[in-house]
Design a protein around this motif. Structure first.
Motif, PDB file in Angstrom:
ATOM      1  N   GLN A   4      47.287  31.108  66.481  1.00 28.87           N
ATOM      2  CA  GLN A   4      47.034  29.845  67.176  1.00 28.87           C
ATOM      3  C   GLN A   4      46.398  28.808  66.248  1.00 28.87           C
ATOM      4  O   GLN A   4      46.500  27.619  66.485  1.00 28.87           O
ATOM      5  N   ALA A   5      45.744  29.254  65.193  1.00 31.66           N
ATOM      6  CA  ALA A   5      45.068  28.337  64.274  1.00 31.66           C
ATOM      7  C   ALA A   5      45.956  27.903  63.115  1.00 31.66           C
ATOM      8  O   ALA A   5      45.702  26.881  62.500  1.00 31.66           O
ATOM      9  N   VAL A   6      46.983  28.675  62.811  1.00 41.82           N
ATOM     10  CA  VAL A   6      47.832  28.398  61.645  1.00 41.82           C
ATOM     11  C   VAL A   6      49.198  27.896  62.095  1.00 41.82           C
ATOM     12  O   VAL A   6      49.862  28.532  62.902  1.00 41.82           O
ATOM     13  N   VAL A   7      49.586  26.751  61.530  1.00 34.91           N
ATOM     14  CA  VAL A   7      50.923  26.217  61.776  1.00 34.91           C
ATOM     15  C   VAL A   7      51.734  26.461  60.510  1.00 34.91           C
ATOM     16  O   VAL A   7      51.398  25.970  59.440  1.00 34.91           O
ATOM     17  N   LYS A   8      52.800  27.248  60.652  1.00 35.35           N
ATOM     18  CA  LYS A   8      53.670  27.561  59.518  1.00 35.35           C
ATOM     19  C   LYS A   8      54.983  26.822  59.719  1.00 35.35           C
ATOM     20  O   LYS A   8      55.585  26.872  60.793  1.00 35.35           O
ATOM     21  N   SER A   9      55.407  26.117  58.667  1.00 31.95           N
ATOM     22  CA  SER A   9      56.686  25.424  58.748  1.00 31.95           C
ATOM     23  C   SER A   9      57.476  25.660  57.471  1.00 31.95           C
ATOM     24  O   SER A   9      56.908  25.786  56.393  1.00 31.95           O
ATOM     25  N   ASP A  10      58.780  25.724  57.630  1.00 30.08           N
ATOM     26  CA  ASP A  10      59.682  25.933  56.500  1.00 30.08           C
ATOM     27  C   ASP A  10      60.613  24.737  56.369  1.00 30.08           C
ATOM     28  O   ASP A  10      61.170  24.264  57.358  1.00 30.08           O
ATOM     29  N   ALA A  11      60.758  24.258  55.139  1.00 30.18           N
ATOM     30  CA  ALA A  11      61.689  23.164  54.847  1.00 30.18           C
ATOM     31  C   ALA A  11      62.407  23.516  53.554  1.00 30.18           C
ATOM     32  O   ALA A  11      61.973  23.167  52.465  1.00 30.18           O
ATOM     33  N   GLY A  12      63.489  24.244  53.698  1.00 26.64           N
ATOM     34  CA  GLY A  12      64.243  24.666  52.509  1.00 26.64           C
ATOM     35  C   GLY A  12      63.449  25.653  51.678  1.00 26.64           C
ATOM     36  O   GLY A  12      63.112  26.732  52.142  1.00 26.64           O
ATOM     37  N   ASP A  13      63.135  25.250  50.453  1.00 23.60           N
ATOM     38  CA  ASP A  13      62.427  26.132  49.531  1.00 23.60           C
ATOM     39  C   ASP A  13      60.903  26.052  49.678  1.00 23.60           C
ATOM     40  O   ASP A  13      60.183  26.741  48.950  1.00 23.60           O
ATOM     41  N   VAL A  14      60.417  25.209  50.579  1.00 24.64           N
ATOM     42  CA  VAL A  14      58.969  25.015  50.722  1.00 24.64           C
ATOM     43  C   VAL A  14      58.488  25.537  52.069  1.00 24.64           C
ATOM     44  O   VAL A  14      59.010  25.162  53.119  1.00 24.64           O
ATOM     45  N   THR A  15      57.484  26.406  52.007  1.00 24.73           N
ATOM     46  CA  THR A  15      56.807  26.889  53.204  1.00 24.73           C
ATOM     47  C   THR A  15      55.410  26.302  53.195  1.00 24.73           C
ATOM     48  O   THR A  15      54.704  26.386  52.192  1.00 24.73           O
ATOM     49  N   THR A  16      55.026  25.707  54.319  1.00 25.29           N
ATOM     50  CA  THR A  16      53.709  25.091  54.438  1.00 25.29           C
ATOM     51  C   THR A  16      52.905  25.818  55.501  1.00 25.29           C
ATOM     52  O   THR A  16      53.408  26.096  56.590  1.00 25.29           O
TER      53      THR A  16
END
Length: 158
Positions: free
Chosen positions: A67-79
């Motif tokens: 719930q505290a961590v937002v993970k997002s993927d955009a091609g070769d980059v994971t944030t």
């Protein structure tokens, strides 16, 4: 003679146990101390309420609080973004004073206080962003290329 044999067996047992359970080289910081004199205990508790929502172990990011961590993927980059993560200024100053960090060492110890981590697999870079200083007005950004520090910038007084 019996005492000598028993002593040798005990020494060998201790040596064997020590060798079979090696200590980890780096340990994560899990208890954050308020070293910021301009931040009250209440403010510090709020700023750090998501510290340790993420960890880094054996080359992998571990999300401990989904719930505290937002993970997002955009091609070769994971944030990975953690809104209420805060690095106390004393720890930030320790980071900038050392010039030979490895990716494993810094992330293992400090991933729990990072507000944002960008992992670029194509460029083999990791950028770690920390909020620090009085009431979060300071920033520290560390970028690794491979295992070596590529850049380190901050907006607080050393």
């Amino acid at each position: 003679m019996k005492k000598v044999v028993i002593s040798i067996i005990v020494i060998l047992a201790i040596f064997t146990t020590a060798c079979s359970n090696p200590q980890k080289e780096y340990e994560p910081i899990t208890s954050w101390k308020n070293s910021d004199t301009e931040v009250s205990k209440q403010e510090f508790a709020e700023l750090t309420k998501s510290n340790n929502a993420m960890a880094y172990k054996d080359g992998k990011f571990l999300i401990k609080d989904k719930q505290a961590v937002v993970k997002s993927d955009a091609g070769d980059v994971t944030t990975y973004f953690i809104q209420n993560a805060y690095l106390p200024i004393k720890e930030a100053k320790k980071i900038i004073k050392k010039d030979n960090w490895t990716r494993e060492e810094l992330l293992t110890q400090y991933a729990g206080a990072a507000q944002n981590i960008d992992v670029n697999t194509k460029e083999n870079t990791i950028e770690i962003f920390f909020i620090t200083g009085a009431r979060g007005y300071g920033e520290l950004r560390v970028t690794f290329e491979g295992d070596k520090v590529k850049s380190m910038t901050n907006t607080f007084q050393e």
